[in-house]
Design a protein around this motif. Structure first.
Motif, short mmCIF file in Angstrom:
data_model
loop_
_atom_site.label_atom_id
_atom_site.label_comp_id
_atom_site.label_asym_id
_atom_site.label_seq_id
_atom_site.Cartn_x
_atom_site.Cartn_y
_atom_site.Cartn_z
N VAL A 120 0.87 -1.17 0.00
CA VAL A 120 0.00 0.00 0.00
C VAL A 120 0.91 1.23 0.00
O VAL A 120 1.64 1.47 0.96
CB VAL A 120 -0.94 0.02 1.22
CG1 VAL A 120 -1.86 1.22 1.17
CG2 VAL A 120 -1.74 -1.28 1.27
N ALA A 165 -2.12 7.18 1.33
CA ALA A 165 -2.41 5.83 1.81
C ALA A 165 -2.60 5.77 3.31
O ALA A 165 -3.43 5.01 3.82
CB ALA A 165 -1.29 4.88 1.38
N ASP A 166 -1.82 6.57 4.05
CA ASP A 166 -1.93 6.55 5.50
C ASP A 166 -2.21 7.96 6.02
O ASP A 166 -1.62 8.42 6.98
CB ASP A 166 -0.63 6.00 6.12
CG ASP A 166 -0.83 5.55 7.57
OD1 ASP A 166 -1.98 5.24 7.95
OD2 ASP A 166 0.16 5.53 8.32
N TYR A 190 -4.56 2.47 4.49
CA TYR A 190 -3.57 1.46 4.90
C TYR A 190 -4.02 0.73 6.16
O TYR A 190 -3.99 -0.50 6.24
CB TYR A 190 -2.21 2.12 5.10
CG TYR A 190 -1.22 1.27 5.87
CD1 TYR A 190 -0.79 0.03 5.39
CD2 TYR A 190 -0.71 1.71 7.10
CE1 TYR A 190 0.11 -0.74 6.10
CE2 TYR A 190 0.20 0.95 7.81
CZ TYR A 190 0.60 -0.28 7.32
OH TYR A 190 1.49 -1.05 8.02
N ILE A 232 -6.99 -1.58 5.30
CA ILE A 232 -6.58 -2.77 4.54
C ILE A 232 -5.87 -3.76 5.45
O ILE A 232 -6.13 -4.97 5.40
CB ILE A 232 -5.70 -2.37 3.35
CG1 ILE A 232 -6.52 -1.61 2.31
CG2 ILE A 232 -5.04 -3.60 2.72
CD1 ILE A 232 -5.70 -1.07 1.15
N VAL A 239 0.61 -7.11 4.55
CA VAL A 239 0.41 -5.76 4.04
C VAL A 239 1.61 -4.89 4.42
O VAL A 239 1.96 -4.78 5.60
CB VAL A 239 -0.88 -5.12 4.59
CG1 VAL A 239 -1.07 -3.72 4.02
CG2 VAL A 239 -2.08 -5.99 4.26
N TYR A 280 3.72 -1.03 3.75
CA TYR A 280 3.38 0.37 3.47
C TYR A 280 4.61 1.21 3.19
O TYR A 280 5.67 1.00 3.79
CB TYR A 280 2.64 0.98 4.66
CG TYR A 280 2.60 2.49 4.63
CD1 TYR A 280 1.75 3.17 3.76
CD2 TYR A 280 3.46 3.24 5.45
CE1 TYR A 280 1.74 4.57 3.71
CE2 TYR A 280 3.45 4.64 5.41
CZ TYR A 280 2.60 5.29 4.54
OH TYR A 280 2.59 6.65 4.48
N VAL A 303 -1.14 -1.43 -4.35
CA VAL A 303 -2.29 -0.53 -4.24
C VAL A 303 -1.74 0.86 -3.98
O VAL A 303 -1.08 1.10 -2.96
CB VAL A 303 -3.24 -0.95 -3.11
CG1 VAL A 303 -4.36 0.07 -2.96
CG2 VAL A 303 -3.82 -2.33 -3.39
N THR A 304 -1.98 1.79 -4.91
CA THR A 304 -1.47 3.15 -4.77
C THR A 304 -2.62 4.09 -4.43
O THR A 304 -3.69 4.03 -5.05
CB THR A 304 -0.80 3.65 -6.05
OG1 THR A 304 -1.74 3.62 -7.13
CG2 THR A 304 0.38 2.78 -6.41
N ALA A 305 -2.38 4.97 -3.47
CA ALA A 305 -3.39 5.96 -3.07
C ALA A 305 -2.86 7.33 -3.45
O ALA A 305 -2.01 7.91 -2.76
CB ALA A 305 -3.64 5.87 -1.57
N ALA A 356 -11.47 -0.54 1.72
CA ALA A 356 -10.92 -1.88 1.94
C ALA A 356 -11.94 -2.96 1.57
O ALA A 356 -11.61 -3.94 0.87
CB ALA A 356 -10.49 -2.04 3.40
#
Length: 760
Positions: A408, A413-414, A436, A439, A449, A451, A499-501, A575
């Motif tokens: 992530v 993401a966070d 993040y 997920i 997972v 990050y 997974v890119t945010a 998620a």
């Protein structure tokens, strides 16, 4: 027959008498009250100052407290908590001469403490019942905390995504926008009688045409024909009026070169005389004062202009408070101008029940038990799930498997404090969770997972401060772009899927957040390209408060899920959607252009005399560009699902109609995929020959259908002559005989069509 009809007639007579009696009681009460009021006290009711915030118990001795005692304040806004509001209301009803209660307003734009998706995302649900319920929940929470008036819904039609406030509206279409305006007003106000303390007064904004600002630059000039106003921009405002909205906010922009705040044609001729609006009109923040910058005179002149135009309440400028008495003495306004405005403010307070019980909205027990409840948060999650838009899903990359190694990555993401989006005034940002975190919690021990931040939000630290205001900062961490990228690549190489945010932060859109370049920021784009070069499958979670120019991303990224800003439970909703617990069903309500040079780009445009042939990119001496096609990246109404829907052949009940007949247009819809899902079936109509040029297509109906895997349903639209009406060159609202193209499909571009003839 008479025995059947008689009780029905008696019922309506009883209702009519009851309404008349109620109005008579209200008028008698207000007339009696106004007979006791001085000119200063009447003018005071028209004043809506900015109070700032108070510590409970301090308001009485403040400057605003003194003004309230003197009858110089009609209402206050953006004060949070029952204790503070009760404290201030006590000053008004105990210490002022006539004991007139105050209105308390707040920008409850997309939820109170429980935040729902930003309005643009909310509109992508195409679910008016769902949207109405979000307004009901927001009203319940806000009213439990002392608020009785919200500056919502924002119903401005917008065709330019450079304008940041598209995030607050429902997109580019007047038909859908009108349906949403009606739903939200009814959600906030209930049946309009405010009999329950769970209903609050809505304020539709920004009246009018604010979404048409030139160059997409906030507060800028608007200039358009009256035909465009009536056909494309006015309908949602009128729908809100027809739904009984209690108040309306004037917009900042000019209309026919006169600021809306002081535009008599707009506020009186159209709003009151043509549409029959009975509520009150409030200016936007310093809207009266700002007319001096438009060149309409000094504060006294513009205040008199606004009052005579039909503005009832002055927000913050205090032009009414400080100049109207002088203008009255000089004969520039009349006593009836002041009385009319004062009466409308008092009527609003009467209808809200504040004269009967000034503390109606100050129930401390409700404040403890009805705000930010588990049920409200769960509903917020459901709304976020139903309004995300799946833009691409090559090779059915989504939904993901929780057993995989998942990276992530991205500056969003966070970033839990970004999830609520713009205008989350009452929210506690500490209550949010990040993508993040959500997920990681969903996967648990089934997978792994990892990050990495991957990049900063933007290259420029000063720019980042501009777009992360109001407690929504994102740390730059002190690392270089190269260091952040290397960390991301190390994490990516250990994963099975990335997974890119990426995209905009919460305050990248909203008020005073116009952009000339609406792409993903360059530093994020660089990160995305580097992740794609790893060869690992990449899912792009797109955060945005507006359509973005993602032409390159649409071609090169395998899966794109537009998650917008989903509110309190956005992380959890994202998620659950990524892993298939929820199947995305949202559809776009604004067109996504290839680049800013195409703007304004919207589906319901007029044709040209030299249209480009379907399927062509360029033809000399046709209406097109040399360097890019006329097509959108994603058209209005577009959105995918994890399942697939097959449309049968459209069936019409007739092809030649006359007068007030009803045309039934039907299509069978089959879920041919493996997942249960929802599809939004859309009806468009084109008037082929008219007295004026007509759009190439117009949305005239939609239905959101749930189908289990393998299930088939027939969807039917009932089309009447009301669906054919428009405002002609004389601004007469009617329909004209002729040919019409009936279209049904999954979006504005992918439709099947059939011609009919309909004569008067």
């Amino acid at each position: 027959m008479k025995r059947i009809l008689f009780p029905i007639c008696s019922f309506f007579i009883t209702v009519s008498y009851a309404q008349q009696n109620s109005d008579m009681q209200m008028n008698k009460f207000i007339d009696n009250l106004m007979s006791k009021m001085t000119v200063d006290e009447k003018i005071g009711q028209l004043n809506l100052p900015s109070a700032g915030d108070f510590t409970t118990g301090q308001a009485k001795n403040s400057n605003i407290g003194e003004s309230i005692k003197e009858g110089k304040v009609g209402g206050l806004f953006n004060i949070k908590s029952v204790a503070k509001i009760k404290d201030i209301q006590h000053i008004a009803v105990e210490d002022s001469r006539l004991k007139i209660p105050l209105l308390f307003g707040m920008d409850v734009i997309h939820g109170y403490e429980t935040q729902f998706p930003i309005p643009l995302q909310l509109s992508c649900s195409w679910d008016t019942a769902l949207i109405k319920k979000t307004a009901q929940v927001a009203a319940r929470e806000a009213s439990a905390d002392g608020i009785c008036w919200t500056y919502s819904p924002m119903v401005d039609i917008a065709r330019d995504p450079r304008w940041g406030r598209v995030a607050e509206g429902s997109g580019e279409d007047p038909f859908l926008g009108s349906a949403i305006a009606k739903a939200m007003v009814e959600g906030y106000q209930g049946n309009g009688t405010y009999s329950s303390n769970e209903n609050i007064m809505a304020c539709v904004k920004h009246y009018a045409l604010y979404g048409g600002v030139e160059a997409g630059r906030d507060y800028n000039t608007v200039d358009m024909s009256h035909i465009t106003m009536y056909n494309d921009y006015f309908p949602p405002y009128k729908a809100a009026v027809d739904a009984g909205v209690g108040s309306i906010m004037a917009s900042f922009n000019v209309v026919d070169y006169v600021p809306a705040t002081g535009n008599k044609w707009l506020l009186t001729d159209v709003l009151r005389k043509q549409w029959g609006f009975k509520g009150f009109v409030v200016s936007d923040y310093t809207g009266v004062m700002e007319m001096t910058q438009h060149g309409l005179g000094d504060l006294q002149q513009v205040s008199a202009l606004a009052l005579k135009a039909g503005l009832d309440m002055d927000m913050v400028s205090e032009g009414f408070l400080t100049t109207l008495k002088k203008s009255l003495k000089e004969g520039k306004i009349s006593q009836s101008d002041i009385d009319d405005a004062c009466k409308r403010i008092l009527e609003a307070k009467y209808k809200l029940g504040l004269f009967q019980n000034p503390y109606k909205y100050c129930d401390e027990q409700r404040a403890k038990t009805e705000i930010f409840t588990p049920a409200n948060k769960e509903f917020s999650k459901q709304v976020a799930e139903q309004s995300m838009v799946l833009l691409k899903n090559a090779h059915q990359l989504l939904p993901l498997k929780a057993s995989e190694n998942i990276a992530v990555i991205g500056p969003l993401a966070d970033a839990a404090n970004q999830m609520g989006g713009t205008w989350s005034v009452a929210a506690n940002l500490d209550d949010y969770g990040s993508v993040y975190q959500a997920i990681k919690k969903y996967v648990g021990t089934k997978g792994n997972v990892l990050y990495a931040q991957g990049s900063n939000l933007v290259e420029d630290s000063v720019m980042q401060e501009r777009v992360t205001m109001f407690g929504k900062s994102i740390s730059r961490g002190g690392k270089s772009d190269a260091e952040l990228l290397n960390e991301a690549l190390n994490v990516a190489n250990k994963s099975d899927i990335i997974v890119t945010a990426l995209g905009e932060s919460a305050e990248f859109s909203g008020e005073s957040s116009s952009r000339s370049n609406i792409g993903i920021p360059h530093v994020q784009e660089h990160l995305l390209k580097a992740l794609l070069k790893t060869g690992k499958p990449v899912v792009l979670l797109l955060f945005n408060g507006r359509p973005l120019t993602i032409s390159w991303e649409a071609k090169n990224v395998p899966a794109i899920l537009d998650v917008w800003f989903g509110g309190t439970e956005a992380g959890k909703a994202i998620a659950e959607t990524l892993f298939g617990k929820s199947n995305p069903s949202g559809k776009l309500t604004m067109t996504f252009p290839q680049n800013v040079g195409q703007i304004p780009l919207y589906y319901n445009h007029l044709n040209t005399g030299r249209p480009l042939a379907d399927g062509h990119w360029f033809e000399k001496f046709r209406s097109n560009y040399l360097d890019v096609s006329n097509d959108a990246v994603y058209p209005f109404g577009y959105g995918l699902s994890y399942t697939a829907f097959k449309y049968g052949k459209m069936q019409l009940s007739d092809t030649i109609l006359k007068g007030n007949q009803t045309l039934k247009a039907s299509v069978s819809l089959t879920n041919t995929g493996k997942y249960d899902g929802r599809e939004i079936v859309q009806l468009y109509i084109r008037d082929m020959v008219g007295s004026i040029a007509r759009p190439v297509e117009e949305l005239k109906g939609f239905q959101k259908i749930f189908l289990k895997a393998g299930e088939t349903k027939t969807v039917t639209f009932n089309i009447t002559v009301d669906n054919l009406k428009f405002y002609n060159s004389d601004l007469k609202y009617d329909w004209e005989s002729g040919q019409f193209n009936i279209m049904i499909g999954s979006n504005a571009k992918d439709v099947q069509s059939q011609m009919i003839e309909w004569n008067k």
